[in-house]
Write an enzyme that holds these catalytic residues in place. Sequence first.
Site, PDB file in Angstrom:
ATOM      1  N   SER A 143       0.860  -1.200   0.000  1.00  0.00           N
ATOM      2  CA  SER A 143       0.000   0.000   0.000  1.00  0.00           C
ATOM      3  C   SER A 143       0.887   1.238   0.000  1.00  0.00           C
ATOM      4  O   SER A 143       1.984   1.230   0.581  1.00  0.00           O
ATOM      5  CB  SER A 143      -0.878   0.025   1.241  1.00  0.00           C
ATOM      6  OG  SER A 143      -1.509   1.287   1.367  1.00  0.00           O
ATOM      7  N   TYR A 157      -1.868   0.015  10.220  1.00  0.00           N
ATOM      8  CA  TYR A 157      -2.129  -0.492   8.862  1.00  0.00           C
ATOM      9  C   TYR A 157      -0.914  -0.213   7.976  1.00  0.00           C
ATOM     10  O   TYR A 157      -0.440  -1.095   7.261  1.00  0.00           O
ATOM     11  CB  TYR A 157      -3.380   0.175   8.290  1.00  0.00           C
ATOM     12  CG  TYR A 157      -3.641  -0.150   6.830  1.00  0.00           C
ATOM     13  CD1 TYR A 157      -4.250  -1.351   6.472  1.00  0.00           C
ATOM     14  CD2 TYR A 157      -3.266   0.730   5.811  1.00  0.00           C
ATOM     15  CE1 TYR A 157      -4.476  -1.656   5.125  1.00  0.00           C
ATOM     16  CE2 TYR A 157      -3.486   0.436   4.481  1.00  0.00           C
ATOM     17  CZ  TYR A 157      -4.097  -0.757   4.147  1.00  0.00           C
ATOM     18  OH  TYR A 157      -4.324  -1.060   2.818  1.00  0.00           O
TER      19      TYR A 157
HETATM   20  P1  NAP Z   1     -12.026  -5.204   0.396  1.00  0.00           P
HETATM   21  O1  NAP Z   1     -12.793  -4.679  -0.761  1.00  0.00           O
HETATM   22  O2  NAP Z   1     -12.424  -4.804   1.781  1.00  0.00           O
HETATM   23  O3  NAP Z   1     -11.981  -6.803   0.291  1.00  0.00           O
HETATM   24  C1  NAP Z   1     -11.287  -7.524   1.263  1.00  0.00           C
HETATM   25  C2  NAP Z   1     -11.282  -9.002   0.910  1.00  0.00           C
HETATM   26  O4  NAP Z   1     -10.484  -9.671   1.898  1.00  0.00           O
HETATM   27  C3  NAP Z   1     -12.647  -9.641   0.957  1.00  0.00           C
HETATM   28  O5  NAP Z   1     -12.694 -10.653  -0.027  1.00  0.00           O
HETATM   29  C4  NAP Z   1     -12.697 -10.244   2.353  1.00  0.00           C
HETATM   30  O6  NAP Z   1     -13.572 -11.372   2.457  1.00  0.00           O
HETATM   31  C5  NAP Z   1     -11.261 -10.693   2.524  1.00  0.00           C
HETATM   32  N1  NAP Z   1     -10.838 -10.840   3.913  1.00  0.00           N
HETATM   33  C6  NAP Z   1     -10.888  -9.933   4.919  1.00  0.00           C
HETATM   34  N2  NAP Z   1     -10.414 -10.464   6.071  1.00  0.00           N
HETATM   35  C7  NAP Z   1     -10.048 -11.734   5.763  1.00  0.00           C
HETATM   36  C8  NAP Z   1      -9.494 -12.794   6.517  1.00  0.00           C
HETATM   37  N3  NAP Z   1      -9.227 -12.671   7.836  1.00  0.00           N
HETATM   38  N4  NAP Z   1      -9.249 -13.971   5.900  1.00  0.00           N
HETATM   39  C9  NAP Z   1      -9.525 -14.133   4.575  1.00  0.00           C
HETATM   40  N5  NAP Z   1     -10.050 -13.157   3.804  1.00  0.00           N
HETATM   41  C10 NAP Z   1     -10.310 -11.974   4.406  1.00  0.00           C
HETATM   42  O7  NAP Z   1     -10.481  -4.789   0.282  1.00  0.00           O
HETATM   43  P2  NAP Z   1      -9.630  -4.243  -0.981  1.00  0.00           P
HETATM   44  O8  NAP Z   1      -9.719  -2.776  -0.987  1.00  0.00           O
HETATM   45  O9  NAP Z   1      -9.944  -5.018  -2.193  1.00  0.00           O
HETATM   46  O10 NAP Z   1      -8.156  -4.582  -0.463  1.00  0.00           O
HETATM   47  C11 NAP Z   1      -7.463  -5.743  -0.854  1.00  0.00           C
HETATM   48  C12 NAP Z   1      -6.015  -5.595  -0.449  1.00  0.00           C
HETATM   49  O11 NAP Z   1      -5.472  -4.420  -1.070  1.00  0.00           O
HETATM   50  C13 NAP Z   1      -5.816  -5.410   1.051  1.00  0.00           C
HETATM   51  O12 NAP Z   1      -4.649  -6.088   1.461  1.00  0.00           O
HETATM   52  C14 NAP Z   1      -5.624  -3.904   1.192  1.00  0.00           C
HETATM   53  O13 NAP Z   1      -4.882  -3.572   2.336  1.00  0.00           O
HETATM   54  C15 NAP Z   1      -4.881  -3.596  -0.090  1.00  0.00           C
HETATM   55  N6  NAP Z   1      -4.987  -2.187  -0.493  1.00  0.00           N
HETATM   56  C16 NAP Z   1      -6.190  -1.621  -0.800  1.00  0.00           C
HETATM   57  C17 NAP Z   1      -6.237  -0.278  -1.164  1.00  0.00           C
HETATM   58  C18 NAP Z   1      -7.526   0.415  -1.519  1.00  0.00           C
HETATM   59  O14 NAP Z   1      -7.523   1.666  -1.639  1.00  0.00           O
HETATM   60  N7  NAP Z   1      -8.638  -0.293  -1.685  1.00  0.00           N
HETATM   61  C19 NAP Z   1      -5.059   0.478  -1.200  1.00  0.00           C
HETATM   62  C20 NAP Z   1      -3.861  -0.138  -0.871  1.00  0.00           C
HETATM   63  C21 NAP Z   1      -3.824  -1.471  -0.524  1.00  0.00           C
HETATM   64  P3  NAP Z   1     -14.974 -11.289   3.325  1.00  0.00           P
HETATM   65  O15 NAP Z   1     -15.849 -10.330   2.588  1.00  0.00           O
HETATM   66  O16 NAP Z   1     -15.488 -12.679   3.326  1.00  0.00           O
HETATM   67  O17 NAP Z   1     -14.568 -10.775   4.680  1.00  0.00           O
END
Ligand code: NAP
Length: 249
Positions: A143, A157
């Site tokens: 990130s 985070y």
């Molecule tokens: P998201 O839309 O909130 O989706 C999160 C996913 O992770 C969901 O499929 C969720 O499944 C799963 N998950 C959460 N806790 C879990 C656990 N304990 N075990 C297994 N699965 C779990 O998140 P996102 O924005 O796509 O983010 C994905 C990754 O990208 C993360 O690592 C995040 O830190 C990183 N990231 C995101 C951004 C951004 O702006 N969106 C920026 C930088 C980095 P359930 O629905 O079943 O809980």
Amino acid sequence: MTDKIAIVTGGSRGIGRAAALKLGAAGYTVVVNYAANAAAADGAVDAIAAQGGKAVAIRGDVAKEADILALFAAADKLGPLKVLVNNAGIMDRQSRLDEMSAGRLTRLFDINILGAFLCAREAVKRMSRKHGGSGGSIVNLGSAASVLGAPGLGVEYAASKGAMDVLTIGLGREVAAEGIRVNAVRPGIIDTEIHDSSGIPGRVKMMREHIPMKREGTADEVADAILWLCSDQSSYVTGSIIPVAGGRC
Ligand code: NAP
């Protein structure tokens, strides 16, 4: 079954879902891992099938070693593992460090760091030529927070993503001669539901003025970089962290 298995942790929503769909379209049998929302995971599997691909949804909390072992054992039954996308991750409510409980810190580090390390360990055991495997690709989700620090929002985070950067560099070098490439994408502000956890209404829109491109990114734009890192087109790339952040970091 096909002999190209890809595990995407947190593959049911957001960036993980977009990556799962692209890997499915590229011919991988995709293991869509999720923690709680079975309907979203089934939706991702159906979307991959609708593209003519193969996928299964497997529940498992990456904070629990037993769940990770069961996830990889289930994937083993489908064929040899070629890709791990270490994507599952959480953010918590906006907070300063002096307001954070030990419980909050433990939960986030268990999911974002411990889970990623254990999944990478299981992937190396299967992919490494040292262990009889035929190589593969691991892509970690970092990130922009690891560069910016997320002060006043979630320093824990940001620190967890700093650990992902170091996992990428260190493990990338550790297994480089064993047929495994380890890389990371470093997304900026991407339009997914993760931002709802911050408790700040309209956070994505609010951030636009701080992004050189003056817009948030899409999950698909991050997934394109993930797919490239999984593909032979990045065959000489390892231990690298690719920013996908509209110029923010
Ligand atoms: P998201 O839309 O909130 O989706 C999160 C996913 O992770 C969901 O499929 C969720 O499944 C799963 N998950 C959460 N806790 C879990 C656990 N304990 N075990 C297994 N699965 C779990 O998140 P996102 O924005 O796509 O983010 C994905 C990754 O990208 C993360 O690592 C995040 O830190 C990183 N990231 C995101 C951004 C951004 O702006 N969106 C920026 C930088 C980095 P359930 O629905 O079943 O809980």
